[in-house]
Design an enzyme around this catalytic site. Structure first.
Site, short mmCIF file in Angstrom:
data_model
loop_
_atom_site.label_atom_id
_atom_site.label_comp_id
_atom_site.label_asym_id
_atom_site.label_seq_id
_atom_site.Cartn_x
_atom_site.Cartn_y
_atom_site.Cartn_z
N CYS A 84 22.22 47.60 -1.31
CA CYS A 84 21.42 48.13 -1.27
C CYS A 84 22.45 49.41 -1.61
O CYS A 84 22.51 50.22 0.16
CB CYS A 84 20.67 47.99 -0.45
SG CYS A 84 18.78 49.27 -0.32
N HIS A 126 21.34 38.58 -0.13
CA HIS A 126 22.42 38.46 -0.18
C HIS A 126 23.70 38.16 0.24
O HIS A 126 23.35 36.76 1.34
CB HIS A 126 22.26 40.06 0.40
CG HIS A 126 21.69 41.19 -0.62
ND1 HIS A 126 22.43 41.84 -1.23
CD2 HIS A 126 20.40 41.96 -0.48
CE1 HIS A 126 21.59 43.14 -2.51
NE2 HIS A 126 20.08 41.99 -1.04
N ASN A 130 23.44 40.55 -4.21
CA ASN A 130 23.20 39.17 -4.52
C ASN A 130 23.87 38.32 -4.70
O ASN A 130 25.12 37.81 -4.99
CB ASN A 130 21.82 39.92 -4.94
CG ASN A 130 21.31 40.43 -5.02
OD1 ASN A 130 21.51 41.63 -4.98
ND2 ASN A 130 20.16 40.57 -4.48
N HIS A 173 15.40 36.21 -1.03
CA HIS A 173 16.23 37.32 -1.90
C HIS A 173 17.46 37.71 -1.39
O HIS A 173 16.85 38.32 0.07
CB HIS A 173 15.04 38.78 -1.98
CG HIS A 173 15.42 39.73 -2.91
ND1 HIS A 173 15.68 40.29 -3.75
CD2 HIS A 173 17.12 40.83 -2.22
CE1 HIS A 173 16.92 41.31 -3.76
NE2 HIS A 173 17.04 41.95 -3.48
N ARG A 191 19.16 46.18 -12.16
CA ARG A 191 17.62 46.70 -11.29
C ARG A 191 19.15 46.53 -9.75
O ARG A 191 20.00 47.59 -9.49
CB ARG A 191 16.76 45.97 -10.85
CG ARG A 191 15.84 47.60 -10.03
CD ARG A 191 15.98 47.39 -8.86
NE ARG A 191 16.00 45.81 -8.22
CZ ARG A 191 16.08 45.93 -6.91
NH1 ARG A 191 16.82 46.30 -6.50
NH2 ARG A 191 16.00 44.89 -6.41
N ASP A 192 19.00 45.61 -8.96
CA ASP A 192 19.08 45.65 -7.16
C ASP A 192 21.11 45.71 -7.69
O ASP A 192 22.16 46.67 -7.18
CB ASP A 192 19.25 44.42 -7.01
CG ASP A 192 19.12 44.12 -5.29
OD1 ASP A 192 19.71 45.68 -5.05
OD2 ASP A 192 19.12 43.60 -5.46
P1 HMG Z 1 10.04 61.88 -0.91
O1 HMG Z 1 11.82 62.72 -0.89
O2 HMG Z 1 9.93 61.00 0.49
O3 HMG Z 1 9.62 62.13 -1.94
O4 HMG Z 1 10.61 60.16 -1.14
P2 HMG Z 1 8.06 63.05 -1.72
O5 HMG Z 1 7.10 61.91 -2.73
O6 HMG Z 1 7.41 64.21 -0.53
O7 HMG Z 1 7.81 63.83 -3.13
C1 HMG Z 1 9.71 64.83 -3.37
C2 HMG Z 1 9.19 65.14 -4.87
O8 HMG Z 1 9.70 64.15 -5.37
C3 HMG Z 1 7.87 65.03 -5.44
O9 HMG Z 1 8.19 65.98 -6.82
C4 HMG Z 1 7.76 64.51 -6.63
O10 HMG Z 1 7.23 64.06 -8.02
C5 HMG Z 1 9.05 63.14 -7.14
P3 HMG Z 1 8.47 67.98 -6.24
O11 HMG Z 1 6.82 67.75 -6.17
O12 HMG Z 1 9.45 68.33 -5.49
O13 HMG Z 1 9.08 68.67 -7.71
N1 HMG Z 1 8.86 62.25 -6.68
C6 HMG Z 1 9.22 61.61 -7.70
N2 HMG Z 1 10.12 62.13 -8.86
C7 HMG Z 1 10.53 60.63 -9.78
N3 HMG Z 1 9.76 59.58 -9.40
C8 HMG Z 1 9.22 59.11 -7.75
C9 HMG Z 1 9.03 59.83 -7.62
N4 HMG Z 1 8.42 60.02 -6.41
C10 HMG Z 1 8.43 61.80 -5.77
N5 HMG Z 1 8.59 57.51 -8.32
C11 HMG Z 1 10.68 58.29 -2.65
C12 HMG Z 1 10.60 59.12 -1.55
C13 HMG Z 1 9.74 56.70 -2.48
C14 HMG Z 1 10.44 58.89 -3.80
C15 HMG Z 1 12.38 57.96 -2.76
O14 HMG Z 1 12.26 57.72 -1.18
C16 HMG Z 1 12.67 57.04 -3.08
O15 HMG Z 1 12.92 56.99 -4.61
N6 HMG Z 1 12.49 55.75 -2.69
C17 HMG Z 1 13.19 54.95 -3.46
C18 HMG Z 1 14.57 54.16 -2.58
C19 HMG Z 1 15.15 53.45 -2.74
O16 HMG Z 1 14.98 52.58 -4.58
N7 HMG Z 1 16.38 51.80 -3.05
C20 HMG Z 1 16.77 50.97 -3.65
C21 HMG Z 1 15.82 50.34 -3.89
S1 HMG Z 1 15.32 48.71 -2.71
C22 HMG Z 1 16.18 47.08 -2.93
O17 HMG Z 1 16.95 47.32 -3.07
C23 HMG Z 1 16.05 45.97 -1.35
C24 HMG Z 1 15.43 45.07 -2.13
O18 HMG Z 1 16.87 44.62 -2.87
C25 HMG Z 1 15.19 43.31 -1.35
C26 HMG Z 1 16.29 43.84 -0.25
O19 HMG Z 1 17.64 43.73 -0.70
O20 HMG Z 1 15.26 43.09 0.38
C27 HMG Z 1 14.31 45.31 -2.92
MG MG Z 2 18.71 43.09 -2.61
#
Ligand code: HMG
Ligand code: MG
Length: 321
Positions: free
Chosen positions: A252, A221, A261, A219, A27-28
């Site tokens: 990320c 990196h 990581n 967690h 995933r990450d």
């Molecule tokens: P948004 O643009 O604000 O979404 O994004 P919204 O709520 O306004 O919805 C817009 C459209 O997206 C809608 O469709 C929703 O249905 C659709 P429409 O009605 O316009 O046709 N939608 C989705 N479709 C599929 N799956 C979903 C979903 N949600 C809404 N789940 C949102 C907000 C949260 C969706 C977006 O910002 C997002 O997906 N972000 C994910 C970012 C991400 O994955 N980042 C990496 C993970 S975090 C990380 O790596 C850190 C970590 O490792 C720890 C560390 O290292 O610190 C965990």
């Molecule tokens: Mg991470």
């Protein structure tokens, strides 16, 4: 030299007997790859990680496919690995993500908050509190369905836009996630700027705020080469869940300067040397990361993988990719 011979196990006082590794490479690690990794290769990666003895393998994310295109195949990938005898947590940012995960029978989900406003905006298009409000029904529904819920907290130590992050800011969001019902928290050093004293200070602040250390994972990196030192500091404080990524894959997409990581192999090497049980077969794990590095077309950044790669044979594969 064989991978079984070294390092010599010399236990140190005050450390846990066993550590659970929460493997995040699929995933990450893969969320950050530029080239698209075929779904079947990802599935084979997860299978090989399970065969190497990892028991918690974060499989994918049910996020918006436009935000993280590399994981847009979550619906196809999850069924390919679902029957493995391991825990397969998946990331879900909102109810839409939870619906998708529940539809495929996922039993472990993770929401992911931020300690800083800049990253909350970049990663979730929300303020910190708006993101917490988005998670509230996700955690409540997931708990009502009997799922295990992890709460990630990013930028616990430093933020690329805001600099150092004050401890009370981190503690507040940790408390909020726990109060929502998260079973465990993972403290993210998203850009790798933590150092051991900082880790100890955060864990002490959390303890003072009534956050049980048993609910905490770390967690790290490895941007500045501090991830292992930080892990040792966390173990000394009683943490027994450590996130790591096979081969050191990762980063990320929404955090400038986030690199891979902590490599799972580097972690296993250190824990083995400390006489701490992880259940992981290091030789098989290294072989898996060598195999994955070949698929990605570049060597693993893990020092342990590089050192041991010549000593491991490629493990028998299910289906050679
Ligand atoms: P948004 O643009 O604000 O979404 O994004 P919204 O709520 O306004 O919805 C817009 C459209 O997206 C809608 O469709 C929703 O249905 C659709 P429409 O009605 O316009 O046709 N939608 C989705 N479709 C599929 N799956 C979903 C979903 N949600 C809404 N789940 C949102 C907000 C949260 C969706 C977006 O910002 C997002 O997906 N972000 C994910 C970012 C991400 O994955 N980042 C990496 C993970 S975090 C990380 O790596 C850190 C970590 O490792 C720890 C560390 O290292 O610190 C965990
Ligand atoms: Mg991470």
């Amino acid at each position: 030299m064989t991978t079984d011979a070294l390092p010599m196990a010399v236990p140190a006082a005050g450390l846990p007997a066993r550590v659970r590794i929460h493997e995040v490479g699929a995933r990450d690690g893969l969320q950050n790859e530029k080239a698209t990794v075929p779904t079947e290769v990802k599935a084979e990666f997860v299978r090989r990680l399970a065969e190497a003895g990892l028991t918690t393998i974060e499989a994918t994310s049910f996020v918006h496919p436009k935000w993280v295109p590399q994981l847009a195949d979550a619906e196809r990938l999850y069924p390919l690995v679902a029957s493995l005898p391991v825990a397969l947590p998946v990331l879900v940012p909102n109810e839409r993500g939870l619906d998708r995960a529940l539809g495929l029978g996922a039993r472990r989900v993770a929401v992911f908050a931020s300690a800083t406003e800049s990253f909350a905006k970049a990663n979730l298009n929300r303020t910190v509190d708006e993101a917490l409000a988005m998670f509230e029904p996700v955690v409540a529904r997931a708990k009502a369905e009997g799922l295990h819920v992890r709460g990630y907290l990013s930028m616990c130590f430093g933020d690329p836009w805001e600099g150092p992050v004050p401890l009370p800011q981190v503690v507040r969001v940790c408390r909020a996630l726990l109060d929502q019902g998260c079973d465990e928290l993972s403290l993210g050093d998203t850009i790798g700027v933590a150092t051991p004293g900082h880790v100890t200070a955060l864990l002490a602040a959390l303890e003072e705020a009534g956050v049980p250390v048993g609910a905490l994972g770390v967690h790290f990196h490895d941007t500045y080469g501090q991830a292992l030192a930080n892990t040792l500091a966390a173990l000394q404080h009683g943490v027994t869940t450590v996130d790591a990524s096979a081969g050191g894959l990762g980063g990320c997409p929404y955090a400038k300067s986030a690199t891979g990581n902590l490599a799972t192999e580097d972690l296993v090497w250190m824990l083995r040397g400390l006489g701490i049980d992880t259940g992981v077969d290091l030789g098989r794990l290294v072989a898996t990361s060598v195999w994955m590095a070949e698929r990605l077309g570049r060597p693993s950044p893990s020092r342990t993988v590089r050192a041991l790669a010549p000593t491991v044979a490629s493990p028998a594969s299910h289906k050679e990719q």
